[in-house]
Design a protein around this motif. Structure first.
Motif, PDB file in Angstrom:
ATOM      1  N   PHE A  78     -25.097 -39.060  -4.326  1.00  0.00           N
ATOM      2  CA  PHE A  78     -24.318 -38.512  -5.438  1.00  0.00           C
ATOM      3  C   PHE A  78     -25.048 -38.741  -6.763  1.00  0.00           C
ATOM      4  CE2 PHE A  78     -20.695 -36.807  -7.395  1.00  0.00           C
ATOM      5  CZ  PHE A  78     -20.339 -37.592  -8.467  1.00  0.00           C
ATOM      6  N   THR A  79     -25.637 -39.923  -6.919  1.00  0.00           N
ATOM      7  CA  THR A  79     -26.385 -40.235  -8.147  1.00  0.00           C
ATOM      8  C   THR A  79     -27.595 -39.321  -8.294  1.00  0.00           C
ATOM      9  OG1 THR A  79     -25.712 -42.544  -7.907  1.00  0.00           O
ATOM     10  CG2 THR A  79     -27.489 -42.095  -9.445  1.00  0.00           C
ATOM     11  N   THR A  80     -28.333 -39.118  -7.220  1.00  0.00           N
ATOM     12  CA  THR A  80     -29.502 -38.224  -7.307  1.00  0.00           C
ATOM     13  C   THR A  80     -29.074 -36.787  -7.595  1.00  0.00           C
ATOM     14  OG1 THR A  80     -29.489 -37.951  -4.906  1.00  0.00           O
ATOM     15  CG2 THR A  80     -30.982 -39.616  -5.814  1.00  0.00           C
ATOM     16  N   GLU A  81     -27.942 -36.373  -7.030  1.00  0.00           N
ATOM     17  CA  GLU A  81     -27.446 -35.018  -7.309  1.00  0.00           C
ATOM     18  C   GLU A  81     -27.093 -34.865  -8.792  1.00  0.00           C
ATOM     19  OE1 GLU A  81     -23.740 -32.114  -6.035  1.00  0.00           O
ATOM     20  OE2 GLU A  81     -24.239 -33.847  -4.785  1.00  0.00           O
ATOM     21  N   ILE A  82     -26.446 -35.870  -9.344  1.00  0.00           N
ATOM     22  CA  ILE A  82     -26.097 -35.828 -10.773  1.00  0.00           C
ATOM     23  C   ILE A  82     -27.364 -35.807 -11.620  1.00  0.00           C
ATOM     24  CG2 ILE A  82     -25.086 -37.176 -12.656  1.00  0.00           C
ATOM     25  CD1 ILE A  82     -22.902 -38.030 -10.731  1.00  0.00           C
ATOM     26  N   MET A  83     -28.341 -36.623 -11.253  1.00  0.00           N
ATOM     27  CA  MET A  83     -29.596 -36.650 -12.021  1.00  0.00           C
ATOM     28  C   MET A  83     -30.336 -35.324 -11.931  1.00  0.00           C
ATOM     29  SD  MET A  83     -30.755 -40.559 -11.172  1.00  0.00           S
ATOM     30  CE  MET A  83     -32.415 -40.333 -11.710  1.00  0.00           C
ATOM     31  N   ASP A  84     -30.325 -34.701 -10.745  1.00  0.00           N
ATOM     32  CA  ASP A  84     -30.961 -33.390 -10.594  1.00  0.00           C
ATOM     33  C   ASP A  84     -30.280 -32.345 -11.473  1.00  0.00           C
ATOM     34  OD1 ASP A  84     -31.637 -33.710  -7.027  1.00  0.00           O
ATOM     35  OD2 ASP A  84     -32.777 -34.363  -8.780  1.00  0.00           O
ATOM     36  N   ARG A  85     -28.969 -32.369 -11.486  1.00  0.00           N
ATOM     37  CA  ARG A  85     -28.236 -31.399 -12.326  1.00  0.00           C
ATOM     38  C   ARG A  85     -28.493 -31.647 -13.809  1.00  0.00           C
ATOM     39  NH1 ARG A  85     -22.723 -29.412  -9.558  1.00  0.00           N
ATOM     40  NH2 ARG A  85     -23.584 -29.100  -7.486  1.00  0.00           N
ATOM     41  N   GLN A  86     -28.556 -32.916 -14.203  1.00  0.00           N
ATOM     42  CA  GLN A  86     -28.853 -33.239 -15.597  1.00  0.00           C
ATOM     43  C   GLN A  86     -30.253 -32.757 -15.964  1.00  0.00           C
ATOM     44  OE1 GLN A  86     -26.757 -34.535 -17.876  1.00  0.00           O
ATOM     45  NE2 GLN A  86     -28.350 -34.154 -19.369  1.00  0.00           N
ATOM     46  N   HIS A  87     -31.192 -32.912 -15.041  1.00  0.00           N
ATOM     47  CA  HIS A  87     -32.556 -32.440 -15.270  1.00  0.00           C
ATOM     48  C   HIS A  87     -32.584 -30.921 -15.426  1.00  0.00           C
ATOM     49  CE1 HIS A  87     -36.879 -32.473 -15.118  1.00  0.00           C
ATOM     50  NE2 HIS A  87     -36.869 -31.589 -14.142  1.00  0.00           N
ATOM     51  N   ARG A  88     -31.815 -30.212 -14.599  1.00  0.00           N
ATOM     52  CA  ARG A  88     -31.745 -28.760 -14.719  1.00  0.00           C
ATOM     53  C   ARG A  88     -31.127 -28.341 -16.048  1.00  0.00           C
ATOM     54  NH1 ARG A  88     -28.668 -26.505 -10.111  1.00  0.00           N
ATOM     55  NH2 ARG A  88     -29.091 -24.563 -11.169  1.00  0.00           N
ATOM     56  N   ILE A  89     -30.115 -29.069 -16.474  1.00  0.00           N
ATOM     57  CA  ILE A  89     -29.487 -28.767 -17.769  1.00  0.00           C
ATOM     58  C   ILE A  89     -30.484 -28.987 -18.898  1.00  0.00           C
ATOM     59  CG2 ILE A  89     -27.737 -29.569 -19.423  1.00  0.00           C
ATOM     60  CD1 ILE A  89     -25.894 -30.039 -16.992  1.00  0.00           C
ATOM     61  N   ASP A  90     -31.253 -30.081 -18.822  1.00  0.00           N
ATOM     62  CA  ASP A  90     -32.269 -30.343 -19.848  1.00  0.00           C
ATOM     63  C   ASP A  90     -33.334 -29.258 -19.852  1.00  0.00           C
ATOM     64  OD1 ASP A  90     -32.200 -33.962 -19.357  1.00  0.00           O
ATOM     65  OD2 ASP A  90     -30.898 -32.643 -20.529  1.00  0.00           O
ATOM     66  N   ASP A  91     -33.755 -28.810 -18.667  1.00  0.00           N
ATOM     67  CA  ASP A  91     -34.731 -27.720 -18.597  1.00  0.00           C
ATOM     68  C   ASP A  91     -34.171 -26.436 -19.202  1.00  0.00           C
ATOM     69  OD1 ASP A  91     -36.226 -28.572 -15.371  1.00  0.00           O
ATOM     70  OD2 ASP A  91     -36.607 -29.315 -17.388  1.00  0.00           O
ATOM     71  N   LEU A  92     -32.899 -26.176 -18.927  1.00  0.00           N
ATOM     72  CA  LEU A  92     -32.261 -24.981 -19.489  1.00  0.00           C
ATOM     73  C   LEU A  92     -32.216 -25.062 -21.017  1.00  0.00           C
ATOM     74  CD1 LEU A  92     -30.729 -22.334 -19.029  1.00  0.00           C
ATOM     75  CD2 LEU A  92     -28.646 -23.675 -18.841  1.00  0.00           C
ATOM     76  N   LYS A  93     -31.896 -26.255 -21.547  1.00  0.00           N
ATOM     77  CA  LYS A  93     -31.890 -26.424 -23.006  1.00  0.00           C
ATOM     78  C   LYS A  93     -33.280 -26.189 -23.577  1.00  0.00           C
ATOM     79  CE  LYS A  93     -28.136 -29.812 -23.345  1.00  0.00           C
ATOM     80  NZ  LYS A  93     -27.823 -31.209 -23.664  1.00  0.00           N
ATOM     81  N   LYS A  94     -34.300 -26.707 -22.884  1.00  0.00           N
ATOM     82  CA  LYS A  94     -35.671 -26.549 -23.370  1.00  0.00           C
ATOM     83  C   LYS A  94     -36.081 -25.076 -23.357  1.00  0.00           C
ATOM     84  CE  LYS A  94     -39.527 -28.118 -21.195  1.00  0.00           C
ATOM     85  NZ  LYS A  94     -40.395 -29.110 -20.588  1.00  0.00           N
TER      86      LYS A  94
END
Length: 133
Positions: free
Chosen positions: A77-93
């Motif tokens: 669950f933690t890795t899934e949350i981190m992956d989604r956060q990373h995708r959100i950061d990439d989208l912001k970038k």
């Protein structure tokens, strides 16, 4: 009109127009791609929720959960949350990069100059204006 007949300014103008149009098209494609990705992810989540909600609830005897299973689920669950956060950061970038391209296109003074016809009279007027200041 053939390519050999074009002046250097016309060739530059044509190339700049191609660059501007490709930037516009690429920016629109990026935004459309991200929008489609988010729509598809939402649909998948909705389908998963619907499938889970339609399952019949059968009471089964509870089996004690081993602590390793709980730890593994928490890590997943933690890795899934981190992956989604990373995708959100990439989208912001990517959104910031697209915004920078739009700002750059609006502030493109060279492209604006190339779109204006260059004549001897205009060049003389600009030279006189520079000489006066």
């Amino acid at each position: 009109m053939e390519i050999e007949d074009l002046t250097m300014e016309e060739k530059c103008e044509n190339l700049m127009n191609v660059v501007v149009e490709s930037r516009k098209r690429f920016g629109k494609m990026c935004i459309d791609y991200e929008r489609r990705i988010s729509v598809m992810e939402n649909r998948l989540l909705d389908l998963q929720l619907e499938r889970i909600s339609k399952r019949p609830c059968n009471m089964k005897p509870t089996v004690p959960i081993a602590e390793e299973d709980v730890c593994k689920e928490i890590e997943d669950f933690t890795t899934e949350i981190m992956d989604r956060q990373h995708r959100i950061d990439d989208l912001k970038k990517r959104l910031r990069n697209t915004l920078q391209i739009v700002v750059q296109l609006k502030a493109d003074s060279i492209g604006r100059r190339l779109r204006e016809p260059i004549t001897v009279d205009i060049m003389l007027a600009q030279a006189k204006q520079k000489k006066m200041t």
